[in-house]
Design a protein around this motif. Structure first.
Motif, PDB file in Angstrom:
ATOM      1  N   SER A 251       0.823  -1.212   0.000  1.00 35.16           N
ATOM      2  CA  SER A 251       0.000   0.000   0.000  1.00 35.16           C
ATOM      3  C   SER A 251       0.854   1.258   0.000  1.00 35.16           C
ATOM      4  CB  SER A 251      -0.945  -0.007   1.201  1.00 35.16           C
ATOM      5  OG  SER A 251      -1.924  -1.013   1.071  1.00 35.16           O
ATOM      6  N   VAL A 252       1.954   1.232   0.761  1.00 35.76           N
ATOM      7  CA  VAL A 252       2.851   2.398   0.780  1.00 35.76           C
ATOM      8  C   VAL A 252       3.442   2.598  -0.613  1.00 35.76           C
ATOM      9  CG1 VAL A 252       4.991   3.324   1.716  1.00 35.76           C
ATOM     10  CG2 VAL A 252       3.380   2.160   3.226  1.00 35.76           C
ATOM     11  N   LYS A 253       3.783   1.508  -1.286  1.00 35.72           N
ATOM     12  CA  LYS A 253       4.334   1.632  -2.645  1.00 35.72           C
ATOM     13  C   LYS A 253       3.294   2.237  -3.591  1.00 35.72           C
ATOM     14  CE  LYS A 253       6.498  -0.824  -6.463  1.00 35.72           C
ATOM     15  NZ  LYS A 253       7.060  -2.084  -6.972  1.00 35.72           N
ATOM     16  N   ALA A 254       2.051   1.826  -3.462  1.00 45.31           N
ATOM     17  CA  ALA A 254       0.996   2.374  -4.327  1.00 45.31           C
ATOM     18  C   ALA A 254       0.843   3.879  -4.107  1.00 45.31           C
ATOM     19  CB  ALA A 254      -0.328   1.660  -4.043  1.00 45.31           C
ATOM     20  N   VAL A 255       0.930   4.328  -2.854  1.00 42.61           N
ATOM     21  CA  VAL A 255       0.856   5.750  -2.565  1.00 42.61           C
ATOM     22  C   VAL A 255       2.067   6.481  -3.138  1.00 42.61           C
ATOM     23  CG1 VAL A 255       0.841   7.490  -0.720  1.00 42.61           C
ATOM     24  CG2 VAL A 255      -0.559   5.416  -0.485  1.00 42.61           C
ATOM     25  N   ALA A 256       3.247   5.961  -2.833  1.00 40.55           N
ATOM     26  CA  ALA A 256       4.484   6.617  -3.274  1.00 40.55           C
ATOM     27  C   ALA A 256       4.587   6.702  -4.790  1.00 40.55           C
ATOM     28  CB  ALA A 256       5.688   5.881  -2.701  1.00 40.55           C
ATOM     29  N   SER A 257       4.060   5.691  -5.473  1.00 36.38           N
ATOM     30  CA  SER A 257       4.122   5.685  -6.942  1.00 36.38           C
ATOM     31  C   SER A 257       3.358   6.855  -7.550  1.00 36.38           C
ATOM     32  CB  SER A 257       3.539   4.366  -7.482  1.00 36.38           C
ATOM     33  OG  SER A 257       4.333   3.267  -7.076  1.00 36.38           O
ATOM     34  N   SER A 258       2.405   7.379  -6.827  1.00 31.34           N
ATOM     35  CA  SER A 258       1.612   8.507  -7.316  1.00 31.34           C
ATOM     36  C   SER A 258       2.267   9.854  -7.025  1.00 31.34           C
ATOM     37  CB  SER A 258       0.220   8.514  -6.663  1.00 31.34           C
ATOM     38  OG  SER A 258      -0.438   7.320  -6.850  1.00 31.34           O
ATOM     39  N   LEU A 259       3.305   9.840  -6.192  1.00 27.23           N
ATOM     40  CA  LEU A 259       3.817  11.095  -5.671  1.00 27.23           C
ATOM     41  C   LEU A 259       5.287  11.356  -5.944  1.00 27.23           C
ATOM     42  CD1 LEU A 259       2.173  10.678  -2.157  1.00 27.23           C
ATOM     43  CD2 LEU A 259       1.316  12.143  -3.972  1.00 27.23           C
ATOM     44  N   PHE A 260       6.097  10.298  -5.980  1.00 25.56           N
ATOM     45  CA  PHE A 260       7.549  10.480  -6.035  1.00 25.56           C
ATOM     46  C   PHE A 260       8.120   9.896  -7.327  1.00 25.56           C
ATOM     47  CE2 PHE A 260       6.371  10.355  -1.542  1.00 25.56           C
ATOM     48  CZ  PHE A 260       6.971  11.527  -1.084  1.00 25.56           C
TER      49      PHE A 260
END
Length: 260
Positions: A251-260
């Motif tokens: 889930s953290v990877k899914a969030v980070a993929s949208s931002l960084f």
């Protein structure tokens, strides 16, 4: 490199960091590496390793009395940090519980240290604090005693964070205050998180989660909510977005993929 130096090197850009759990005793450290590997593409300047307090169990003796025994379900953080730094060449920060006093008064030939110490902050106050004013009073003491930055407990309403930062600044706390976030992943966490972390979930968020038919749908809602939080915090100019992975990185990877 110190966290303050990473913030300075960021030159106003919001950076990515995350926290992991040490493995349960008896587990292979590869379980930690499996959780870290998917997140390294986002180039975290540092990784936190959380500390778990000891627990107590009681064994009945032959005479009928109970014997109290200390049990540690997870290993210490310093060794785990050393392994992470060796494998990934990234700064790893151990969580250490302390009361602010150096206990070994007879230490010989000691030298001064030059640590960068971070402390926890609670946008909705620590669960044991009588009120927010008391909580910030003691946070201010931590800063006075040498803490260089603050990482907050998880929150799901950014206004809680903005209000917390404003109160800290009004009390003369000027160090960086890094927001801590967690994407919700299961319906069970609707009850668990407020109870365990004293973090209030917004009503609109709860309603969306309750509409979900399974945890896969909950995970999607949690990721979407966390991304929206993150984007607003980035626009606000936070130095880092710090994510609580709880040992699971999807889930953290899914969030980070949208931002960084």
């Amino acid at each position: 490199m110190k966290v303050l130096e990473h913030i300075e090197n960021g030159k106003g850009r919001t950076q990515f960091s995350f926290e992991i759990l040490p493995p349960l005793k008896g587990e292979n450290i590869q379980s930690i590496f499996n959780a870290i590997d998917p997140l390294m593409e986002f180039k975290p300047p540092f990784i936190d390793v959380t500390y778990h307090r000891e627990e107590y169990v009681y064994h009945e003796r032959k005479d009928g009395l109970l014997q109290k025994k200390v049990v540690r379900k997870r290993p210490g953080t310093v060794g785990i940090c050393a392994a992470i730094q060796n494998k990934y060449d990234v700064d790893a920060i151990p969580h250490i519980l302390c009361g602010g006093k150096y206990l070994d008064a007879e230490l010989q030939n000691h030298a001064k240290t030059n640590f960068c110490v971070g402390v926890a902050g609670y946008p909705e106050k620590h669960i044991e604090a009588p009120n927010m004013d008391s909580d910030i009073h003691f946070l201010k003491k931590k800063i006075k005693n040498g803490a260089s930055y603050v990482v907050t407990q998880m929150f799901f309403d950014n206004k809680k964070y903005f209000d917390f930062v404003e109160k800290c600044r009004n009390e003369g706390i000027t160090v960086p205050i890094i927001p801590g976030l967690k994407p919700l992943t299961t319906k069970k966490q609707l009850n668990l998180i407020p109870h365990r972390f004293n973090a209030e979930l917004p009503e609109s968020f709860i309603k969306e989660v309750l509409k979900c038919k399974n945890n896969e749908q909950v995970r999607a809602v949690g990721i979407e909510w966390c991304i929206a939080q993150s984007k607003e915090l980035i626009s606000w100019g936070v130095p880092f977005l710090h994510y609580y992975s709880m040992g699971k990185s999807n889930s953290v990877k899914a969030v980070a993929s949208s931002l960084f």
